[in-house]
Design an enzyme around this catalytic site. Structure first.
Site, PDB file in Angstrom:
ATOM      1  N   HIS A   8      41.292  47.390  46.169  1.00 38.94           N
ATOM      2  CA  HIS A   8      42.332  47.897  46.195  1.00 38.94           C
ATOM      3  C   HIS A   8      42.480  48.390  47.508  1.00 38.94           C
ATOM      4  O   HIS A   8      43.483  49.750  47.682  1.00 38.94           O
ATOM      5  CB  HIS A   8      42.974  48.893  45.340  1.00 38.94           C
ATOM      6  CG  HIS A   8      42.607  47.988  43.790  1.00 38.94           C
ATOM      7  ND1 HIS A   8      44.395  47.578  43.586  1.00 38.94           N
ATOM      8  CD2 HIS A   8      42.623  48.115  43.203  1.00 38.94           C
ATOM      9  CE1 HIS A   8      44.745  47.886  42.389  1.00 38.94           C
ATOM     10  NE2 HIS A   8      43.008  48.429  41.816  1.00 38.94           N
ATOM     11  N   GLU A  26      34.526  52.056  34.980  1.00 39.26           N
ATOM     12  CA  GLU A  26      34.071  50.711  35.776  1.00 39.26           C
ATOM     13  C   GLU A  26      32.814  50.556  36.523  1.00 39.26           C
ATOM     14  O   GLU A  26      31.605  50.694  35.787  1.00 39.26           O
ATOM     15  CB  GLU A  26      34.349  49.610  36.945  1.00 39.26           C
ATOM     16  CG  GLU A  26      36.137  48.990  36.056  1.00 39.26           C
ATOM     17  CD  GLU A  26      37.259  49.091  35.670  1.00 39.26           C
ATOM     18  OE1 GLU A  26      38.477  48.441  35.976  1.00 39.26           O
ATOM     19  OE2 GLU A  26      37.502  50.325  36.068  1.00 39.26           O
ATOM     20  N   ASP A  57      37.791  50.965  40.392  1.00 41.85           N
ATOM     21  CA  ASP A  57      37.785  49.814  39.453  1.00 41.85           C
ATOM     22  C   ASP A  57      38.622  48.626  40.183  1.00 41.85           C
ATOM     23  O   ASP A  57      38.277  47.971  41.693  1.00 41.85           O
ATOM     24  CB  ASP A  57      39.353  50.062  39.219  1.00 41.85           C
ATOM     25  CG  ASP A  57      40.729  50.431  40.032  1.00 41.85           C
ATOM     26  OD1 ASP A  57      40.273  50.762  39.993  1.00 41.85           O
ATOM     27  OD2 ASP A  57      41.756  49.813  38.821  1.00 41.85           O
ATOM     28  N   GLU A  58      38.707  47.659  39.154  1.00 37.65           N
ATOM     29  CA  GLU A  58      39.097  46.076  39.754  1.00 37.65           C
ATOM     30  C   GLU A  58      38.307  45.821  41.372  1.00 37.65           C
ATOM     31  O   GLU A  58      39.122  45.523  42.238  1.00 37.65           O
ATOM     32  CB  GLU A  58      40.557  46.379  39.442  1.00 37.65           C
ATOM     33  CG  GLU A  58      41.267  46.410  38.211  1.00 37.65           C
ATOM     34  CD  GLU A  58      42.504  45.833  38.373  1.00 37.65           C
ATOM     35  OE1 GLU A  58      42.922  45.508  37.205  1.00 37.65           O
ATOM     36  OE2 GLU A  58      43.094  46.740  39.022  1.00 37.65           O
ATOM     37  N   VAL A  59      36.684  45.512  41.047  1.00 37.53           N
ATOM     38  CA  VAL A  59      36.563  45.298  42.557  1.00 37.53           C
ATOM     39  C   VAL A  59      36.198  43.451  42.036  1.00 37.53           C
ATOM     40  O   VAL A  59      35.038  42.858  41.217  1.00 37.53           O
ATOM     41  CB  VAL A  59      35.362  45.898  42.420  1.00 37.53           C
ATOM     42  CG1 VAL A  59      34.808  45.009  44.337  1.00 37.53           C
ATOM     43  CG2 VAL A  59      35.337  47.551  42.762  1.00 37.53           C
TER      44      VAL A  59
END
Length: 540
Positions: A274, A387, A334-336
């Protein structure tokens, strides 16, 4: 600052100009209380209030006096909510005879240090006791934070009789929050939110006893936070370097406006994913992606293999720790997406040197661990998305882990796993308010409970609360407020009121009344279902 003073005055004038009157049934004085207090006792005995004679004052024994600007500001705010124009109220009151008049609400801060000039925190005492009787009403609280909540509750007890006179029933309330962390996340990256929109929603948060503004201030799409240390981040990363940024003065204004309402401001600077907007102003911060053996011209997450990355993060979070006074900062995590890391030959070589093999979660953990060490040196605690915990990163004992993924069964399992490991946790999964559907979705938000998982009492105590999240892909200043309220109010009651307050029918009646009250206070809160408000929303 002049800007803060100007907005507060503007907001007050705006509210005063509206009809700030609350009309609720005389036979249900607590029928509009939201969130429902822990203990409420009411009687049929009632008193009239006149805007020309009623006053909110400091009790003689209170440790907070006229110099406590936070309370003085709140007295004015709630007087305006209750009475609006004092002159017209006086004309109405003289029609009502034979009823005793209540002329004072005395506010008594009982502890030695009222915390007038402090910032609220996760351990702040928000309890209060409210007694409405003759000769005067008394609001008793250990700290100013409880007094703020008590003022809101007192204002909610007022209703109008058939003559339009202000009435309040004799009432006794003992109240405190079930959870210490009751938050709302607003996303100012995907769409820039004007300061006026943020401040207006802080005002509504206070009306709902929400005490945390989780400011997801930057993300892939834009970097509106204006950094003193790295001004190029917003110069290059914001949608516009002057019109779509939050200056240091803006940030200070938001923090103080929130403090005066008992609300913490917790910023989130999410890495290593992000972060596309970060790379526009900070060269070599992001990982170059490769196509075959050549750079593709695109970039991935933060580059975890360069020392310059950690030098930058050290300076940046040192600044953040001085700008935001709260004890915590949210670090995301998050969300890597590992695709770019996998394509980069330098990253692959680093993986081999570290003995990570092809497990890119280990590389992510390597980065996060170093970042956490950096933030620890700033004396801040940190919150992270789930995460980071799931990937086995070593965490400090006071880390707060934020659960956002999965269905009900999955998030309940996650809450159990986190608390069994001894960590504090927050829940957001069932409260993603950006997900909209036809019908009364507030009911699902109301039913969800952060302690509803299999675990011991000790595990349940590690749940410090939750947050409603409104992500900004489809939300900006034009539609944020009605999308958020009163749906977020359902979350507010779940996090404040007793665990056994679950009756949907009762909640609907009270929330409908509370929604009308927000509308009368100038807030465009959307309806729950087919209905009307005695005083409909007035477009300014």
């Amino acid at each position: 600052s002049f800007c803060l003073l100007f907005f507060v005055c503007f907001f007050t004038v705006k509210c005063t100009c509206l009809e700030l009157e609350t009309r609720f049934p005389a036979d249900a004085p607590q029928g509009s209380l939201w969130p429902l207090p822990q203990k409420v006792q009411t009687s049929e005995a009632s008193f009239k209030l006149s805007g020309s004679t009623f006053a909110i004052v400091d009790a003689k024994r209170s440790s907070a006096g006229p110099s406590c600007a936070l309370l003085q500001d709140a007295y004015t705010r709630y007087y305006n909510y209750m009475f609006g124009s004092a002159g017209s109220q006086w004309l109405r009151q003289i029609r009502r005879s034979g009823v005793s008049e209540l002329t004072e609400l005395q506010v008594w801060i009982t502890s030695t240090d009222p915390e007038c000039d402090a910032y609220p925190g996760v351990t702040s005492d928000e309890s209060y006791e409210l007694t409405v009787d003759q000769p005067h009403a008394v609001l008793k609280a250990p700290k100013v934070w409880g007094a703020l909540h008590g003022l809101e509750t007192f204002s909610q007890l007022l209703y109008e009789d058939e003559y339009g006179a202000k009435i309040i029933n004799a009432t006794s309330i003992s109240d405190f929050p079930r959870f210490a962390h009751r938050g709302i996340l607003l996303d100012t990256s995907r769409h820039f939110l004007p300061i006026s929109t943020i401040l207006a929603n802080l005002e509504v948060m206070a009306m709902n006893k929400i005490n945390v503004f989780h400011w997801h201030i930057v993300d892939d799409t834009s970097f509106p936070y204006q950094s003193r240390t790295f001004p190029q981040l917003s110069q290059k990363g914001a949608y516009h370097p002057y019109t779509h940024v939050y200056t240091p003065t803006d940030v200070k204004m938001v923090i103080e406006f929130a403090r005066l309402r008992g609300i913490r401001v917790i910023p989130e600077f999410d890495t290593p994913g992000h972060t596309q907007s970060w790379g526009k102003g900070q060269l070599d911060l992001l990982t170059p992606c490769f196509s075959s053996t050549k750079p593709s011209g695109t970039f991935g997450p933060v580059n975890p293999i360069l020392n310059t990355t950690y030098q930058f993060m050290t300076q940046f979070f040192k600044e953040v720790s001085t700008v935001f006074p709260d004890a915590y900062v949210h670090l995301g995590g998050d969300e890597v997406d590992f695709t770019c890391w996998k394509s980069n030959p330098d990253v692959q070589n680093f993986m081999d040197q570290q003995g990570f093999g092809q497990d890119y979660k280990k590389l992510e953990s390597f980065y996060i661990q170093r970042l956490l060490d950096i933030v620890t040196t700033t004396q801040k605690g940190y919150m992270i998305w789930q995460e980071v915990f799931d990937n086995g990163v070593k965490l400090k004992p006071d880390t707060v882990i934020h659960v956002w993924k999965g269905n009900q069964e999955q998030y309940q399992s996650e809450m159990a796993n986190i608390t069994s490991a001894g960590y504090q946790t927050l829940l957001s999964t069932p409260w993603y308010l950006n997900r909209i559907s036809y019908g009364q979705d507030w009911q699902g938000h109301y039913r969800a409970d952060p302690q509803d998982f299999k675990g011991t009492d000790e595990q349940k105590k590690l749940v410090i609360g939750g947050e409603a999240c409104l992500w900004g892909e489809y939300v900006d200043g034009t539609n944020l407020t009605p999308r958020l309220w009163p749906r977020a109010s359902a979350v507010a009651e779940r996090l404040w009121s007793a665990m056994n307050v679950t009756d949907l029918s009762d909640a609907f009646q009270r929330l409908s009344a509370h929604r009308c009250r927000m509308v009368e206070r100038g807030i465009p809160a959307e309806p729950l279902f087919s209905s009307y408000c005695p005083s409909e929303y007035k477009h300014l």
